[in-house]
Design a protein around this motif. Sequence first.
Motif, short mmCIF file in Angstrom:
data_model
loop_
_atom_site.label_atom_id
_atom_site.label_comp_id
_atom_site.label_asym_id
_atom_site.label_seq_id
_atom_site.Cartn_x
_atom_site.Cartn_y
_atom_site.Cartn_z
N GLY A 187 0.81 -1.20 0.00
CA GLY A 187 0.00 0.00 0.00
C GLY A 187 0.85 1.25 0.00
O GLY A 187 2.08 1.20 0.02
N ALA A 188 0.19 2.38 -0.02
CA ALA A 188 0.88 3.68 -0.04
C ALA A 188 -0.02 4.72 0.60
O ALA A 188 -1.25 4.62 0.55
N TRP A 189 0.62 5.66 1.26
CA TRP A 189 -0.09 6.86 1.69
C TRP A 189 0.81 8.04 1.37
O TRP A 189 1.96 8.12 1.78
N GLY A 190 0.25 8.92 0.53
CA GLY A 190 1.06 10.03 0.05
C GLY A 190 2.21 9.51 -0.79
O GLY A 190 2.04 8.69 -1.69
N ASP A 191 3.42 9.98 -0.49
CA ASP A 191 4.60 9.55 -1.24
C ASP A 191 5.39 8.48 -0.50
O ASP A 191 6.57 8.28 -0.76
N ARG A 192 4.75 7.81 0.44
CA ARG A 192 5.37 6.68 1.14
C ARG A 192 4.68 5.38 0.74
O ARG A 192 3.48 5.37 0.45
N SER A 193 5.43 4.30 0.72
CA SER A 193 4.86 3.01 0.33
C SER A 193 5.44 1.91 1.21
O SER A 193 6.50 2.06 1.81
N TRP A 194 4.71 0.80 1.26
CA TRP A 194 5.15 -0.33 2.08
C TRP A 194 4.67 -1.63 1.43
O TRP A 194 3.74 -1.64 0.61
N SER A 218 9.25 -4.29 3.30
CA SER A 218 10.00 -3.11 2.85
C SER A 218 9.17 -1.86 3.10
O SER A 218 7.95 -1.91 3.21
N PHE A 219 9.88 -0.74 3.19
CA PHE A 219 9.25 0.56 3.40
C PHE A 219 10.05 1.60 2.64
O PHE A 219 11.29 1.59 2.67
N ASN A 275 14.63 -2.73 3.45
CA ASN A 275 14.00 -4.04 3.28
C ASN A 275 14.62 -5.04 4.23
O ASN A 275 15.76 -4.88 4.70
N GLY A 276 13.86 -6.08 4.55
CA GLY A 276 14.35 -7.15 5.42
C GLY A 276 13.74 -8.48 5.03
O GLY A 276 12.67 -8.54 4.41
N ARG A 277 14.43 -9.56 5.39
CA ARG A 277 13.95 -10.90 5.05
C ARG A 277 14.45 -11.90 6.07
O ARG A 277 15.60 -11.84 6.52
N LEU A 278 13.57 -12.83 6.45
CA LEU A 278 13.93 -13.96 7.31
C LEU A 278 13.46 -15.23 6.61
O LEU A 278 12.31 -15.31 6.17
#
Length: 697
Positions: free
Chosen positions: A177-184, A232-233, A245-248
């Motif tokens: 998703g995204a809010w404004g100019d940020r995304s995740w 990720s963010f 970003n991260g991963r397990l």
Amino acid sequence: MPSSVAARTIGGSRRRAAAGVLFATALTLALAGLAPAAAAQGAAVGGSLISYRPDFFTAQNPNNALDMVNRLPGFSLDTGDSVRGFEGAAGNVLIDSQRPSSKSDTLDQILQRIPASKVERIDVIRGGAPGIDMQGKTVIANVILKKGGAARGLLAVSNYTLNDRRDFLGVRAEASGAWGDRSWEGAIRGGAGPDDGVSKGRSQIIFADGRPTEVALLDSKGLDLNGSATGSFETPLLGGRLRVNGRLYQEKFKEPELDRIIAPTPEIQTFGYVQKTTDTEVGGRFTRAFGPSTNLELVGLHTTRDRDTDSLSDISGSASDFFAKEQSSETILRGVLKRRFGQTISVEAGAEGADNKLDSRTRFTIDAVAQVLPAANVEVEEKRTEVFAKATWRPSAKWTVDGALRYESSDISSAGDVVLSKSLQFAKPRLAVTWAPIASTQFRLRFERSIGQLDFNDFVASSNLTSSVGITVGNPDLNPQQAWVSEAAIEQQLWKGASLLLTGRHQKLTDVVDRGPVFASDGTVFDRPTNIGEGTEDDLILDFTLPFDQLGWHGAMIKGEVMRRWSAVTDPTTGEKREISGLHPNDWNVTFSQDLPREKLSLGVDVFGGFRRNYYRFNLIETFKLQTYVRPYIEWKPTQAWSLRMELPLVTAPQVRLRDTFEIFPGPRSAGGRPDIQDRQFHFPHGIYLRVLKNFG
């Protein structure tokens, strides 16, 4: 085969390859004259770039970006190499003109998490284009995403049922998703799967000394349990954008085997193999534009791996146990400055540093008595730096020149059972030239020096107690394999969406990494990876995409790739010419698909060609053969939100799915003597795979 005969055979293979290139080139040019240049519906052609908009994929009704990439004419997905460092691990897909900043998260899984509704278009770039880093590839797909948008999600549940009454469940959940100019975005997945190379089978050993043949019935069932979580963010920062970003990832694989010897003397032998792995990754990428033509990119990554491997056997009351514990890590820092000069020239320069570490501890016991293993316990560290400069020049709509010069320096040190230190430096030039005399025809030439990445797995011992390979010891004193690569390709766009791509490649190799003997302190001889000198590899590759809409068969398409390889090295044991261990002389795959948009169905069949590969060890030759794999499928999408898919893996599997044959000599192969022949054959049960997928948002 005598060396002179082998050399003539290899030389003849090269001449046949060259003749094949000339014939196929002539055929392609003939087809070019018969077929007018035409862009497929939903595709826009511009020089070395073809853009495919969502309506190009309408009939397929794809779920995600991976489905779309797999339908691109004349394009085969390359997920990249599993090597140390960032520069050399790239695949052939960019996302918004940038490669993904993760290494451990595979490119196909990243594309699978991008909903098709989020894709604005896909640009396929052939040969090069100003402002695009081709990552050393001659063809790149650039997935351009729509900006913003509401939150999206996905939930998928699957089950793979085999006719031996085993079930393997899988679950996948994704959201973005995204809010404004940020995304995740975030995803979790987990499940189980079989080892489709083994099941029930049969083995026999024919002894050279005339002893009665040993015959055994085999029963082996591999089980893989794994799960992963990624996230990720992305946010504006300091006038640019920062993505973290991260991963397990965790996995447990086990493969018990029971061999019931039925002749000449009944006996039960048991084997066990268990491997546990935990991977982690954290990373980030910062990008910032300095004006309309200058960009800065910074990348940082840190990955870790903990892996335990335990291999056991119980034969005639004698128990063997091999155990290895490995801990490794990699830290990467990378910076690139990019500059465009108008629409025809772009340059970039940068540097990358990587610190790799491996700590390996192994033990091998027979009846609880410790055995001597060379390089059993080692600590290896490599500090590597690379500086590079790249440029792309497009003097006209018909010509593109892409060049690069990279310089790599690494310091390798080892402690423990093997104490050494050495420094390596390599210059790696690259030049690629593309000529498109007409819009539908393109010729590409590439010349470069490539340096293989040392595989830390080659530095440590491994085992295969279920076969005649036994223990393979490590070798921390390897040099990377080097190659001067010359490549020529011709691509012809035929009717709408149809293309043929023929590629010929020659590699002149030095420091070839293959197999060789090593002696333990007690005189025992083991196999290990080693540098064996110079060699060659020649490849001939045909890629084809042939939709049949133009012929009146709407929605039908055949897409595939055929590759033929010739290779030659000097065997370190016998001194004779042979092929390189582990290479497949032939590889091929073909997919037929039929889209039925009115019925909301897609169906087809994937065919993965069988292959052979040989391994030449000091005292044995292993020949591994896998039969052709056929997988029909059908997918129904009653609405945009729901998808139901069924596959029938191995539907035409022969009685023998996998065959592993060993010629076991009484000593080094150079000493002569008739070998014992061990032949292991496995078949795999039929099954059915079902998946239900629900999209949200």
